[in-house]
Write a protein that holds these residues in place. Structure first.
Motif, PDB file in Angstrom:
ATOM      1  N   ALA A 626      36.378  28.577   5.748  1.00 16.92           N
ATOM      2  CA  ALA A 626      35.882  27.704   6.294  1.00 16.92           C
ATOM      3  C   ALA A 626      36.965  26.281   6.198  1.00 16.92           C
ATOM      4  O   ALA A 626      36.921  25.609   7.141  1.00 16.92           O
ATOM      5  CB  ALA A 626      34.617  26.973   5.831  1.00 16.92           C
ATOM      6  N   ALA A 627      37.875  26.593   5.024  1.00 20.72           N
ATOM      7  CA  ALA A 627      38.654  25.446   4.988  1.00 20.72           C
ATOM      8  C   ALA A 627      39.782  25.671   6.223  1.00 20.72           C
ATOM      9  O   ALA A 627      40.356  24.753   6.585  1.00 20.72           O
ATOM     10  CB  ALA A 627      39.289  25.545   3.607  1.00 20.72           C
ATOM     11  N   VAL A 628      40.157  27.193   6.660  1.00 21.48           N
ATOM     12  CA  VAL A 628      41.265  27.032   7.470  1.00 21.48           C
ATOM     13  C   VAL A 628      40.669  26.751   8.775  1.00 21.48           C
ATOM     14  O   VAL A 628      41.369  25.846   9.503  1.00 21.48           O
ATOM     15  CB  VAL A 628      41.377  28.624   7.597  1.00 21.48           C
ATOM     16  CG1 VAL A 628      42.218  28.853   8.747  1.00 21.48           C
ATOM     17  CG2 VAL A 628      41.909  29.292   6.358  1.00 21.48           C
ATOM     18  N   GLU A 629      39.297  26.613   9.039  1.00 20.35           N
ATOM     19  CA  GLU A 629      38.985  26.348  10.193  1.00 20.35           C
ATOM     20  C   GLU A 629      39.000  24.575  10.370  1.00 20.35           C
ATOM     21  O   GLU A 629      39.475  24.385  11.559  1.00 20.35           O
ATOM     22  CB  GLU A 629      37.513  26.691  10.639  1.00 20.35           C
ATOM     23  CG  GLU A 629      37.112  28.214  10.730  1.00 20.35           C
ATOM     24  CD  GLU A 629      35.784  28.717  11.190  1.00 20.35           C
ATOM     25  OE1 GLU A 629      35.004  28.042  10.495  1.00 20.35           O
ATOM     26  OE2 GLU A 629      35.770  29.258  12.022  1.00 20.35           O
ATOM     27  N   GLU A 630      38.819  24.085   9.316  1.00 19.85           N
ATOM     28  CA  GLU A 630      38.906  22.736   9.386  1.00 19.85           C
ATOM     29  C   GLU A 630      40.276  22.050   9.458  1.00 19.85           C
ATOM     30  O   GLU A 630      40.610  21.152  10.284  1.00 19.85           O
ATOM     31  CB  GLU A 630      38.116  22.180   7.934  1.00 19.85           C
ATOM     32  CG  GLU A 630      36.752  22.246   7.672  1.00 19.85           C
ATOM     33  CD  GLU A 630      36.345  21.589   6.444  1.00 19.85           C
ATOM     34  OE1 GLU A 630      37.088  21.090   5.627  1.00 19.85           O
ATOM     35  OE2 GLU A 630      35.071  21.404   6.304  1.00 19.85           O
ATOM     36  N   ARG A 631      41.060  22.843   8.731  1.00 17.87           N
ATOM     37  CA  ARG A 631      42.616  22.668   8.981  1.00 17.87           C
ATOM     38  C   ARG A 631      42.969  23.014  10.468  1.00 17.87           C
ATOM     39  O   ARG A 631      43.973  22.005  11.117  1.00 17.87           O
ATOM     40  CB  ARG A 631      43.528  23.627   8.097  1.00 17.87           C
ATOM     41  CG  ARG A 631      43.649  23.281   6.662  1.00 17.87           C
ATOM     42  CD  ARG A 631      44.346  24.136   5.811  1.00 17.87           C
ATOM     43  NE  ARG A 631      44.107  23.911   4.270  1.00 17.87           N
ATOM     44  CZ  ARG A 631      44.920  22.930   3.785  1.00 17.87           C
ATOM     45  NH1 ARG A 631      45.707  22.333   4.497  1.00 17.87           N
ATOM     46  NH2 ARG A 631      45.347  22.651   2.412  1.00 17.87           N
ATOM     47  N   VAL A 632      42.575  23.696  11.165  1.00 23.28           N
ATOM     48  CA  VAL A 632      42.785  23.965  12.434  1.00 23.28           C
ATOM     49  C   VAL A 632      42.429  22.755  13.364  1.00 23.28           C
ATOM     50  O   VAL A 632      42.920  22.306  14.313  1.00 23.28           O
ATOM     51  CB  VAL A 632      42.375  25.431  12.935  1.00 23.28           C
ATOM     52  CG1 VAL A 632      42.577  25.309  14.564  1.00 23.28           C
ATOM     53  CG2 VAL A 632      43.073  26.495  12.315  1.00 23.28           C
ATOM     54  N   ARG A 633      41.331  22.485  13.243  1.00 22.67           N
ATOM     55  CA  ARG A 633      40.708  21.358  13.730  1.00 22.67           C
ATOM     56  C   ARG A 633      41.117  20.203  13.810  1.00 22.67           C
ATOM     57  O   ARG A 633      41.655  19.164  14.574  1.00 22.67           O
ATOM     58  CB  ARG A 633      39.116  21.228  13.559  1.00 22.67           C
ATOM     59  CG  ARG A 633      38.096  22.334  14.233  1.00 22.67           C
ATOM     60  CD  ARG A 633      36.986  21.889  14.293  1.00 22.67           C
ATOM     61  NE  ARG A 633      36.326  21.634  12.857  1.00 22.67           N
ATOM     62  CZ  ARG A 633      35.761  22.524  12.140  1.00 22.67           C
ATOM     63  NH1 ARG A 633      35.618  23.514  12.374  1.00 22.67           N
ATOM     64  NH2 ARG A 633      35.301  22.040  10.987  1.00 22.67           N
ATOM     65  N   ALA A 634      41.699  19.872  12.601  1.00 17.95           N
ATOM     66  CA  ALA A 634      42.288  18.660  11.948  1.00 17.95           C
ATOM     67  C   ALA A 634      43.827  18.416  12.717  1.00 17.95           C
ATOM     68  O   ALA A 634      44.178  17.449  12.733  1.00 17.95           O
ATOM     69  CB  ALA A 634      42.279  18.747  10.169  1.00 17.95           C
ATOM     70  N   ALA A 635      44.205  19.574  12.700  1.00 18.47           N
ATOM     71  CA  ALA A 635      45.680  19.941  13.445  1.00 18.47           C
ATOM     72  C   ALA A 635      45.649  19.714  15.064  1.00 18.47           C
ATOM     73  O   ALA A 635      46.715  19.931  15.630  1.00 18.47           O
ATOM     74  CB  ALA A 635      46.566  20.926  12.814  1.00 18.47           C
ATOM     75  N   GLY A 636      44.332  19.514  15.483  1.00 21.67           N
ATOM     76  CA  GLY A 636      44.425  19.426  16.859  1.00 21.67           C
ATOM     77  C   GLY A 636      44.393  20.697  17.848  1.00 21.67           C
ATOM     78  O   GLY A 636      44.812  20.937  18.979  1.00 21.67           O
ATOM     79  N   GLY A 637      44.145  21.698  16.981  1.00 20.40           N
ATOM     80  CA  GLY A 637      44.134  23.149  17.509  1.00 20.40           C
ATOM     81  C   GLY A 637      42.927  24.054  17.634  1.00 20.40           C
ATOM     82  O   GLY A 637      41.864  23.554  17.494  1.00 20.40           O
TER      83      GLY A 637
END
Length: 659
Positions: A626-637
């Protein structure tokens, strides 16, 4: 006089409506089915005089195709053509086809004189030939009104109608002066129609025929022959029935002037034309009339023995053929009586004389009845005129009411349509505004979420850097100083040789090494110095010794440097996903592909593991992923994962570079 005029009815049967087909062929040329029907009708018209059987087949195919579409105008025209084909051969069928065409025309409420006029002409002539005078007069009367109407027909057809009207007037009137006056009127009208047309046109030729007919009706036989000959001269490609009709009338004028030798020349020409193979049906009428004329000529030449069988043959063929042949039949019996008398067969001569007197008395009575019928017919036509006028008035009133009703219905429909369209546009505009507001709200919420995530990631990275520095500079420095201190102490004291001393120093050194690795992972200096690709390769080389799986890094495209925070976010995502794969999938090989594109960076991580990672299973809820998914969205990906047992796992990451 009636004998000669009766022969004029045969030659024009196949001419009716030729102009109508041409005009309707232009009107319907764009429609493939109707065009095929009109082509069949044109083909039948062109073959009617030379190949009657093939013409009949063309008319039949046109009728079948018209009914199958359905094309009602084509059906009416095909029925009319078929009725014309039977004219002179089977008058009952000719009338039957004409009545079918008229019924369909009236049922479909057609209003096309180009179709109606040939139909009226067919019925007028057919009823006249059968001796049904009132019906014939009615259709000739309708045909006259159509000629004087607003719609214009082709010149050839129009002049042809004037010929028919002239023949009918001659049959219906006994006063030579009135006959001459009416025929002259038709000639003048025909000349006006054909004025300005070339000499070779069908209309001009028909005018010559009409003039010849008028002179013959008034016993001006020399002038009549002149115009019949002119008609033949100007018509080198004349159809067979037309040519035979002209020859027949020329022969009759010579007989009226007691020149049987001249008449026989034209009779022989007619016989040569009439006995052409394949034309028996089309020339049956003329074959019988030719027999009568030859018998007439031989009787005048006192060739009694050869005249008798020819007259008997003519009478056998003429039995039941209708009113127009009864005068010729009476004359045939007169000639038979004369032949028998001159040959000494007085009994036979007496019988033929009795038959001739009975027919003469019958015709005399019929003439009186015809005079009464003409008065009744004119009264009925007047009544029909009144009925038609009332019908037209009623129709006009109904059409006016219908127009007014349609006008107001159109206004109401227009208002309803405007209101409906206005409501639809208002609703559409409202929905569009709601959609835009929802999209704007969603965008704001996403921006807030991304800002929050970015703040979280930024905070985490700051904390990582702080811890990395403290571990590296603090704990790492202490461990290094402790090891140096213990090494110096061991050099001065024999205790250094004690068991476990060296192992303790080794453990302190390993702890320092692991501490430096941890600090490096938390703060990859190579990322700032050399970029994303070098940082990933450095990470892979450092962890490869800790796992049995083979790690491969592949790079495509020219690397472009971006903000260190954005590159660090991608690096952390790749770092976390690779460690998760190595931990969960039992993979023998992991491939990391980095593709540098103008719009950003795409990363593909694939393994050949036999186990589906629990963090991508539908029932799993793992905080690390879940943290990885949040990082992806935060990076605009965006991220897409595909995995199945035994087929490995593939993770596709797509990042759009920040503006």
């Amino acid at each position: 006089m009636r004998t000669a005029l009766s022969w004029l009815l045969g030659w024009v049967c196949f001419c009716a409506g030729l102009g109508a087909v041409a005009l309707h062929a232009q009107e319907h040329r764009q429609a493939p089915d109707t065009a095929a029907i009109l082509q069949l009708l044109e083909k039948g018209d062109s073959l009617s005089n030379v190949q009657p059987d093939e013409a009949y087949d063309a008319y039949t195919r046109a009728l079948q195709l018209s009914r199958s579409i359905p094309y009602h105008k084509g059906t009416v025209m095909a029925l009319t053509r078929t009725g014309n084909w039977y004219f002179g051969n089977d008058m009952s069928l000719a009338i039957q086809y004409g009545r079918q065409a008229l019924q369909l025309y009236e049922e479909k409420e057609m209003a096309d004189v180009e179709i109606k006029a040939p139909l009226d002409m067919l019925l007028a002539e057919a009823y006249d030939e059968r001796g049904i005078v009132d019906s014939s007069a009615y259709f000739f009367y309708i045909l006259t009104n159509e000629m004087e109407g607003e719609q214009r027909m082709s010149p050839a057809f129009t002049t042809n109608v004037y010929i028919k009207l002239a023949v009918f007037w001659i049959h219906m009137n006994y006063d030579t002066a009135s006959t001459h006056r009416m025929v002259k009127l038709y000639v003048d009208n025909a000349r006006r129609v054909a004025e300005g047309l070339p000499e070779s046109s069908a209309a001009r030729r028909n005018v010559y025929f009409l003039q010849a007919l008028g002179f013959q009706a008034t016993h001006q036989f020399d002038s009549s022959r002149y115009y019949f000959e002119l008609f033949l001269e100007k018509s080198p490609r004349l159809g067979l029935p037309r040519k035979m009709s002209a020859l027949l009338n020329i022969a009759s004028t010579w007989l009226y002037t007691n020149r049987p030798d001249k008449a026989l020349d034209y009779i022989e020409q007619m016989e040569a034309l009439a006995h052409k193979p394949g034309h028996e049906a089309a020339t049956a009428y003329f074959i019988n009339e030719t027999s009568y004329l030859r018998a007439y000529a031989w009787f005048m030449q006192e060739r009694y023995s050869t005249t008798i069988p020819l007259l008997q043959q003519f009478l056998a063929r003429s039995e039941g053929k209708g009113k127009q042949l009864r005068f010729e039949m009476m004359d045939a019996h007169r000639m038979l009586a004369g032949c028998y008398e001159r040959m000494g067969l007085y009994k036979e001569a007496l019988e033929e004389s009795k038959i001739q007197r009975r027919q003469q008395d019958s015709l005399s009575r019929k003439d009186k009845l015809d005079m009464v019928n003409r008065l009744e017919m004119r009264y009925r036509l007047t009544q029909k005129d009144k009925t038609l006028a009332l019908q037209k008035l009623t129709i006009a009133e109904e059409r006016d009411k219908a127009r007014k009703r349609n006008f107001w219905m159109g206004i109401i429909a227009l208002v309803v349509a405007v209101l409906t369209i206005t409501g639809m546009l208002w609703q559409r505009n409202s929905l569009q505004k709601q959609k835009l507001q929802a999209e704007k709200l969603n965008g704001i919420q996403k921006e807030i979420e991304i800002t929050r995530l970015q703040a979280t990631v930024t905070g985490e990275e700051r904390e990582r850097k702080r811890l990395a520095r403290e571990l590296h500079d603090g704990v790492g420095g202490i461990l290094a100083a402790a090891r140096m201190s213990l090494s110096l102490f061991a050099q001065k004291q024999p205790l250094a040789t004690a068991a476990g001393w060296e192992e303790g120093l080794h453990l302190i050194e390993e702890a320092a090494i692991e501490l430096r690795k941890t600090a490096h992972n938390m703060l990859p200096d190579v990322l700032e110095a050399k970029g994303l690709e070098a940082a990933v390769r450095s990470f892979v080389s450092k962890i490869s010794c800790s796992y049995s799986a083979a790690l491969v890094v592949q790079s495509y495209g020219a690397e472009k440097r971006y903000a260190i925070s954005w590159e660090l976010a991608i690096y952390r995502i790749v770092q976390e996903l690779v460690q998760q794969m190595l931990k969960h999938t039992q993979a023998a090989q992991v491939i990391i592909q980095i593709d540098f594109e103008p719009a950003g960076v795409t990363v593909t991580i694939e393994d050949d593991g036999v186990v589906v990672p629990e963090y991508i299973q539908p029932a799993a809820s793992v905080s690390d992923f879940a943290a990885v998914e949040e990082r992806v969205r935060a990076a605009g990906g965006s991220m897409d994962i595909k995995s199945s047992p035994g087929a490995g796992t593939s993770i596709y990451l797509e990042f759009t570079a920040p503006a």
